[in-house]
Scaffold this motif. Structure first.
Motif, PDB file in Angstrom:
ATOM      1  N   LEU A  18      63.887  43.706  59.202  1.00 16.79           N
ATOM      2  CA  LEU A  18      64.149  42.624  58.263  1.00 16.79           C
ATOM      3  C   LEU A  18      64.141  43.175  56.852  1.00 16.79           C
ATOM      4  CD1 LEU A  18      61.660  39.833  59.338  1.00 16.79           C
ATOM      5  CD2 LEU A  18      64.115  39.669  59.400  1.00 16.79           C
ATOM      6  N   ARG A  19      64.849  42.483  55.999  1.00 16.23           N
ATOM      7  CA  ARG A  19      64.686  42.776  54.579  1.00 16.23           C
ATOM      8  C   ARG A  19      64.075  41.547  53.931  1.00 16.23           C
ATOM      9  NH1 ARG A  19      66.538  47.294  52.997  1.00 16.23           N
ATOM     10  NH2 ARG A  19      67.987  48.436  54.324  1.00 16.23           N
ATOM     11  N   LEU A  20      62.813  41.637  53.569  1.00 12.28           N
ATOM     12  CA  LEU A  20      62.123  40.469  53.016  1.00 12.28           C
ATOM     13  C   LEU A  20      62.715  40.097  51.670  1.00 12.28           C
ATOM     14  CD1 LEU A  20      58.363  40.887  53.801  1.00 12.28           C
ATOM     15  CD2 LEU A  20      60.131  39.729  55.079  1.00 12.28           C
ATOM     16  N   ASN A  21      62.878  41.066  50.814  1.00  7.39           N
ATOM     17  CA  ASN A  21      63.616  40.818  49.581  1.00  7.39           C
ATOM     18  C   ASN A  21      64.378  42.083  49.256  1.00  7.39           C
ATOM     19  OD1 ASN A  21      61.725  42.503  48.273  1.00  7.39           O
ATOM     20  ND2 ASN A  21      60.388  40.767  47.921  1.00  7.39           N
ATOM     21  N   VAL A  56      61.821  45.171  49.586  1.00 13.36           N
ATOM     22  CA  VAL A  56      60.870  45.277  50.684  1.00 13.36           C
ATOM     23  C   VAL A  56      61.583  45.096  52.016  1.00 13.36           C
ATOM     24  CG1 VAL A  56      58.787  44.326  51.657  1.00 13.36           C
ATOM     25  CG2 VAL A  56      59.123  44.341  49.198  1.00 13.36           C
TER      26      VAL A  56
END
Lengths: 495, 485, 490
Positions: free
Chosen positions: C60-63, C66
């Motif tokens: 995943l790419r949280l933001n 990150v």
């Protein structure tokens, strides 16, 4: 497009006011907010495809401009979608708090409030903003008072009075800016300040103007210690009202403030002018708010007051982000607007559900609630974890953004309050969860699992809000890019 | 032609004396006479204001260089017209209201007479003439304050007389000093008539403070404000017209005359006298609002509110700049229509229910909707919600206060205005909200049995005033245009 | 291929979440379900450890900066295999033990989810991922701590949460900084600190590193954030305390290794005041833990204090920043994980059968529960460090590491403290053993009844005991493996 949204909501408001039947009023409320959400999304898509839109009425100093850029779209979507979900949730909850006769009034006020909030964000000309701010204050106080209990009336009055104080200060600031720059448009002010180097020649004017506006917005957006109205207003209002008040209303004023500060003065001047001093004050006060709000929240025994004080702390985060005064800081603050809006509205609606089902607001008597209302409490847990800033929830991304902003601007000491504040959040959200699921009362609870749960169809909007919390927690990239673009456009006004 | 200026002054005085002498037994015929007199007079005033601006009439030269002299300038004409219109509304309102006070002949006699005296003040062309009518005003209004003949009314009257006489004496000394310092004349001309060499002279400063506090008695500046709340025992039309508009504004008007038309703002700007006057205004602004908040008696609350609001106007005037003058004058007219409305609403409540205290007004919004809606609109206006009058006052006063770079008290004034706005919101909105939202379980039937809106004699003036408040913004540009120095 | 890394994380999490909806009220069914899950998971973990490549896999790419990324390396293999193995044993043991605790479904829900989260910690390829699973671990395990829902356990659970959050917060604060000063926040052997970015802010960064390590030290029970451990571990059901002490504390150790050796790099800390502070903290914790264990009368609490002391052996080894010390630390990490599991399981067996919670009540228990107490005895001997058990091997390396590294007075102070602590360990563990087997004259030798627990409990204990001994006798492959890891990062 922007005008269409405002008009739609205002027409809806009038329609709700005049209809006598509470069922019709509910339908009007639901329909209008749904339409509003759709319109907001369409508007966003249009703006993304063909750039910002702008409409001007009249000419000269008193011309009124509506300017729809990325940030305005962002806020419109937030108002639209979260507003729709809250109104949806209110369908089943409102009759608990508001007498049947006053339900049309409630929906009328809610729609009027949403309309004016949109206007606060859309207007680029200060007079329009100011009129919208004033009207929204009345609508906001109205949805507190509509519950018509003595304590509501007092809370509403307190809210209204301090709002008026806040808007007086904002007005004075605007007037001074007008005197200094000769313009009542953010764009014109930006040109005057950034283009004509007013910061050097008239720094006293600019400082006074922004000082007064900051003080006014502090009252409007409940920045500690100007928050004193918030716990009363949000704590006693009907729960859907509290949700709207804390997740949407406060934010409109903050966005206005951001537009004034960053659109008007711009990052470069902020870094190298007396404005830095002012923003330092904002930053420090924000930090104090973060800590004080949480400490006060810990001391509460009433669930809604606790959540309300938590809002005070969260507003502190946002003001800290603004006070940092860099692009990252502004971005963090904007993102936190989203983060807090989706989380806090869910929490207030959950609190409302609990109060409605158990007729109890006392946190100390909520033992075993996880057995009686497992879904509701699970939603509360999601909200709480997001507030604390656990990864996978939107709150973590907020925290991360703030931390990047802090480290990026070399204000290292801010990390300490940021961390402490996260801890304090844990200290008041988790005990509720623990007592609900794991305490002695939960063990001794004999009632069957989920016996006091509200029907899932009533909980659906809250569940959707929780989904948003997680969605923006695991994938904040698109929103972040969107906001980044918005910041670019916002700060390009003066150039 | 010039002699026409005398008509609006003399006509009401004669009519008033006629009423007192004739001692009408029939209300109908009295009403007919009174209304004819007032309307005719108002029409004359307005016609004069429209077409005869600039005309001058000199009567007796009682003092060298300072004859009794009338002149119709823009400020005077504007003020006279607004007062006349308000007088008509109040007269109609009084026809109904005074039924429960009694002794109407005396009341209407003096009420009409005061009209003429007021016109004298507005038409005066120099300070001596103004002073003359100012004294007459005190005398003509004494019977009105005392109208109830109760012990309170008598006490209030005594306080009123003492304060007024003292103030007038103070003002007279100030006028004398001004005449002495200059070439003996006290005539009015925009920008002042005194020579520039006197700029900042001590005698001028002392003279200014004497006149400021002397006339300030009528406009209730701290520490000479005490008579006004006491005088709220008078019948409501008196409180409304005289203690919210005519008498108190006469004080303000006189100060404006002294500041901008006789001495001239340039001569005083930045002096200690200005600071003292500004300080007094700022303190009064906050003090008045705070006291209003603490008063539970509705009319006293409004009276204290007047104390505070009058000092808004004075604050603008004493800033001694073109902006300040505009700010003060905008508030003078805005406050005039707003406060008269509030008082008339309060009177309607007292007239219909006999309730005088704020806590008795719970849920009254449902029983007297017209009255309370008008009251609410007026409250919005006084608090300063755009686009109602108070908003513009705040706007212009802020501009003026901030432009007043020479004096730090301008900033203090900003703070005072903000605090006062807060207090105003609290003391007015708490009434409105309680009236419409008394809380769940409130028994409307029981607590407001038989209470309803007054008849059209009262509601029509109220409605007209509410409309005027809402439409104030439309007239504002021309108002500012006319009043600009 | 590397998408497979997600399987051992998600499988237990999903399986755990499904326990409630599947309505596995029947004990047999539930046991079959749970055991299948943990065994399959163990097999997958081992297979992955043998076959998976080292390319990272981003979930995943949280933001924008990150991302949640998994990757397998030496440390991951060690940690995940150890954790999932111990989980299998603890699971089988719990089938019997949980009969007297109740609320099994909830227990297994969280118990099964926890192993998924732990594997996640093991596979984490960067700090945000580590932090994510670390926080999840806290939240998932606290229901285990307060399982009995008594006043005392709820209190302990809250204490656990509070301390964990304080620790995690301090660690997160550190992340934010490291994000700025490191070239990447992915784990790179030897660290990725960019010294040119640090510039003259060395002191600041040192403080931050110290803060981060102390923050993670919370889970590892390092002074000053150790106080939750002695109250948290004993109140949990025995299988949970076993894994809490045996495995979860090691997650803290792993996190410290990741920060020290994979982000900051040993070179930055070696020889600075930070190293000395950390060394003194660990040694103090070693000594304090042993002393408190020695004085403690409550059986499980004594073991918990023992954990405080023993985990800090591991940390001490890490802080020497010497390859030998590092190897010793890893060896002790394995050894203590296995041994402490045995100790808690046998304590649990005693409680389960005899309801005896104080060490003073254990007279003659060796006669009544011989298998349990033999396992306990062997494990104790191993923990004290008597050859040829695993504890001896690890302590040998720890001492060698300390003596060979350039750490001033700690070169001698370290081994001396370890020695004193070993004596204390002997004192607090072997005294139980001696009372258990030699109850004295007044013990009713003729009438005692054998009350051994059944095979569900004994078999896991025996397996682990054998493992504890074998690890000491045939340590060479492990040592080689660990040396290889150490040479990669130092």
């Amino acid at each position: 497009m922007g005008i269409a949204i405002i008009l739609l909501l205002m027409i809806g408001a009038v329609a709700a006011f005049v209809c006598k039947n509470d069922k019709t009023a509910r339908l009007i409320g639901l329909g209008t907010t749904l339409l509003n959400a759709i319109l907001a999304v369409i508007m966003t898509v249009t703006v993304m495809n063909s750039g910002p839109q702008s409409v001007t009425f009249g000419s000269g100093t008193w011309a009124q401009t509506i300017n729809i850029g990325y940030i305005e779209c962002f806020m419109a979507c937030l108002f639209g979608i979260v507003g729709f979900l809250i109104v949806w949730a209110s369908m089943s909850m409102i009759s608990h708090d508001v007498e049947e006769k006053k339900i049309p009034m409630f929906y009328g006020l809610v729609l009027a409030l949403l309309g004016t909030l949109n206007a606060v964000v859309f207007f680029e000309s200060l007079l329009g903003v100011f009129v919208s701010i004033e009207l929204s204050s009345f609508a906001a106080a109205g949805i507190v008072i509509v519950k018509n209990q003595t304590e509501n009336v007092h809370a509403g009055l307190k809210y209204l009075s301090l709002s008026i104080l806040g808007s007086s200060l904002v007005l004075m600031g605007m007037v001074i800016l007008f005197v200094a720059t000769g313009s009542l448009h953010i764009g014109g002010i930006a040109k005057a300040i950034q283009g004509n180097n007013l910061m050097a020649s008239k720094s006293a004017y600019i400082l006074w103007a922004y000082g007064l506006i900051s003080a006014g917005v502090a009252f409007k957006a409940a920045l500690f210690p100007c928050h004193i109205w918030l716990p009363d207003a949000h704590g006693t209002a009907p729960s859907p009202s509290s949700a709207i008040l804390s997740s949407l209303v406060l934010k409109a004023y903050i966005v206005f403030y951001m537009k004034m500060v960053f659109g008007g003065v711009g990052f470069n001047l902020i870094a190298n002018s007396p404005m830095r001093m002012l923003l330092n004050v904002v930053m420090v006060v924000g930090v104090v708010a973060m800590i004080a709000g949480s400490v006060l929240a810990i001391m509460q025994t009433d669930i809604k007051r606790m959540i309300a004080y938590s809002s005070v702390a969260q507003m502190g985060y946002i003001f800290m982000g603004i006070g940092i005064g860099t692009e990252l800081g502004l971005f963090a603050a904007l993102f936190h607007i989203l983060s807090h809006a989706v989380t806090k509205s869910g929490l207030f609606l959950v609190a409302g559900s609990i109060i409605e089902q158990t007729h109890n607001r006392d946190l100390n008597k909520m033992g075993g609630l996880g057995i009686l209302m497992p879904v509701t409490m699970a939603l509360f847990t999601i909200g709480g974890l997001s507030m604390i800033g656990i990864p996978l929830f939107v709150g973590f991304n907020s925290k991360w953004n703030f931390a990047s902003a802090i480290v990026g601007s070399n204000n290292y000491w801010l990390l300490i309050p940021l961390s402490i504040s996260a801890l304090l959040n844990a200290l008041y959200y988790l005990p509720v969860v623990i007592r609900a699921f794991f305490g002695q009362e939960a063990k001794e609870c004999t009632e069957p699992l989920g016996s006091k749960e509200r029907p899932i169809k009533d909980l659906l909007p809250i569940i959707l809000l929780a989904c948003l919390v997680i969605l923006f927690g695991v994938a904040s990239g698109p929103v972040s890019d969107f906001l980044q673009k918005g910041i670019e456009i916002l700060t390009a006004i003066g150039r | 032609m010039n002699i026409l200026l005398l008509i609006p002054i003399v006509l009401p005085i004669v009519a008033g004396i006629h009423i007192l002498k004739r001692n009408y037994k029939e209300p109908k015929s009295r009403e007919k006479f009174v209304s004819t007199a007032v309307i005719v007079n108002a029409i004359i005033v307005i016609l004069l204001s429209l077409f005869a601006r600039g005309t001058q009439l000199t009567l007796l030269p009682i003092i060298p260089n300072n004859p009794i002299q009338f002149k119709l300038d823009n400020l005077g004409a504007m003020f006279a017209s607004v007062v006349s219109l308000l007088w008509i509304l109040c007269i109609y309102y009084s026809f109904e209201y005074m039924k429960h006070e009694g002794d109407e002949n005396r009341f209407f006699g003096f009420y009409v007479m005061t009209f003429g005296v007021m016109m004298g003040i507005t038409f005066a062309a120099n300070l001596v003439t103004l002073y003359l009518f100012y004294e007459f005003l005190t005398l003509a209004t004494i019977p009105l304050v005392m109208h109830g003949d109760s012990i309170q009314a008598k006490t209030a009257t005594r306080i009123y007389i003492i304060f007024s006489v003292f103030g007038a004496a103070l003002a007279l000394m100030g006028i004398a000093m001004i005449a002495f310092a200059g070439n003996g004349s006290t005539a009015f001309a925009a920008g002042g008539i005194l020579p520039k060499v006197l700029t900042g002279a001590t005698i001028l400063q002392v003279a200014y403070l004497f006149t400021f506090f002397g006339f300030g008695v009528k406009s209730a500046v701290m520490p000479f404000h005490a008579w006004l709340p006491c005088a709220s025992v008078a019948p409501t039309p008196v409180s409304a017209l005289l203690h919210a508009v005519a008498v108190v504004k006469a004080g303000v008007f006189a100060i404006a005359r002294v500041t901008y038309f006789t001495i001239g703002p340039d001569l005083l700007r930045g002096t200690i006298a200005q600071s003292v006057a500004l300080g007094a205004c700022i303190i009064t602004i906050v003090y008045g609002s705070a006291m209003a908040l603490m008063s539970q008696h509705l009319k006293r609350r409004l009276a204290y509110s007047t104390v505070s609001q009058l000092s808004y106007i004075l604050f603008g005037i004493v800033l001694m700049s073109a902006d300040g003058y505009i700010g003060g004058m905008v508030h003078l007219f805005g406050h005039a229509i707003v406060k008269i409305t509030l008082f008339l609403c309060a009177g309607a409540i007292i007239y219909k229910t006999g309730r005088e205290y704020v806590w008795e007004l719970k849920g009254i919004g449902r029983a007297m909707p017209v009255t309370m809606i008008v009251f609410t609109i007026a409250s919005f206006a006084l608090v300063g919600i755009p686009p109602l009058p108070g908003f513009f006052s705040k706007w212009y006063l802020t501009v003026a206060a901030f432009h007043n770079q020479g004096n730090a008290l301008g900033y203090a004034g900003l703070v005072a205005l903000a605090v006062s706005a807060l207090l105003t919101a609290i003391y007015l909105f708490s009434i409105c909200v309680n009236a419409f939202m008394p809380g769940n379980g409130f028994d409307y039937e029981e607590s407001n049995k038989g209470v309803r809106d007054p008849n059209r004699y009262m509601t029509i003036p109220l409605t007209i005033l509410a409309v005027a408040i809402v439409l104030f913004a439309l007239c504002l540009p021309s108002l500012i245009n006319i009043l600009s120095l | 291929m590397n998408i497979a890394l997600i399987i051992p994380i998600l499988l237990p999490i999903i399986a755990g979440v499904l326990i409630q909806p599947l309505k596995l009220h029947d004990r047999k069914k539930r046991e079959r379900y749970v055991s299948t899950v943990v065994i399959i998971n163990f097999v997958i973990v081992v297979l992955l450890a043998m076959t998976a490549g080292s390319e990272p896999f981003t979930i995943l790419r949280l933001n924008r900066v990150v991302d949640i990324t998994l990757k397998i390396d030496g440390m991951s293999k060690l940690f995940t295999c150890l954790a999932s193995l111990l989980w299998v044993t603890a699971t089988f043991y719990s089938f019997e033990y949980m009969k007297h605790e109740g609320m099994d479904e909830r227990f297994y829900t969280f118990f099964v989810i926890t192993i998924g989260v732990l594997i996640g910690i093991g596979y984490a390829a960067n700090l945000p991922t580590l932090y994510l699973f670390y926080e999840m671990m806290t939240l998932i395990t606290f229901p285990l701590v307060m399982h009995s829902q008594t006043e005392q356990s709820v209190k302990a659970g809250k204490k656990y949460l509070t301390y964990s959050f304080i620790g995690a917060t301090a660690a997160l604060g550190g992340f934010f900084f490291l994000n700025k000063y490191c070239t990447t926040f992915h784990f790179v052997p030897g660290g990725s600190l960019d010294l040119s970015k640090v510039g003259n802010q060395t002191t600041l960064l040192q403080v931050i590193v110290l803060m981060t390590i102390m923050g993670f030290g919370c889970k590892a029970g390092m002074f000053p954030l150790h106080a939750w451990l002695p109250s948290g571990h004993p109140v949990a059901p025995a299988p949970a305390s076993a894994v809490l002490s045996g495995v979860i504390t090691k997650a803290g150790v792993l996190a410290i290794i990741r920060v020290m050796y994979y982000m900051v790099g040993a070179n930055f800390i070696r020889g600075t005041w930070v190293q000395y502070v950390l060394l003194s903290l660990t040694l103090y914790t070693v000594f304090m833990g042993s002393m408190l264990a020695f004085k403690e009368k409550l059986f499980k609490k004594r073991l918990a204090y023992s954990s405080v002391s023993q985990v800090s052996y591991v940390l001490f080894g890490l802080m020497t920043m010497h390859p030998l010390g590092f190897v010793g630390a890893l060896l002790h990490m394995c050894a203590h994980a296995v041994i402490k599991n045995i100790l808690f399981l046998s304590a649990g067996a005693v409680i389960y059968k005899r309801h005896k919670t104080y060490v003073t009540e254990l007279k003659g228990i060796g006669k009544e529960m011989p298998i349990t107490m033999w396992c306990f005895t062997i494990a104790s001997i191993a923990l004290v460090g008597i050859p040829p058990t695993s504890g001896f091997e690890s302590k040998w390396f720890l001492a060698m590491g300390a003596l060979n590294s350039d750490i001033g007075i700690f070169r001698y102070l370290g081994p001396a403290t370890l020695l004193v602590s070993a004596f204390l360990t002997a004192g607090y563990l072997l005294s139980i053993m001696s009372k258990a087997f030699f109850p004295g004259d007044d013990y009713p030798y003729d009438t005692f009844k054998k009350t051994e627990v059944n095979a569900y409990m004994t078999v896991p204990m025996i397996i682990l005991t054998v493992l504890a001994v074998l690890m000491g006798m045939f340590a060479t492959p492990l040592v080689q493996f660990f040396t290889q890891i150490a040479s990669g990062i130092m």
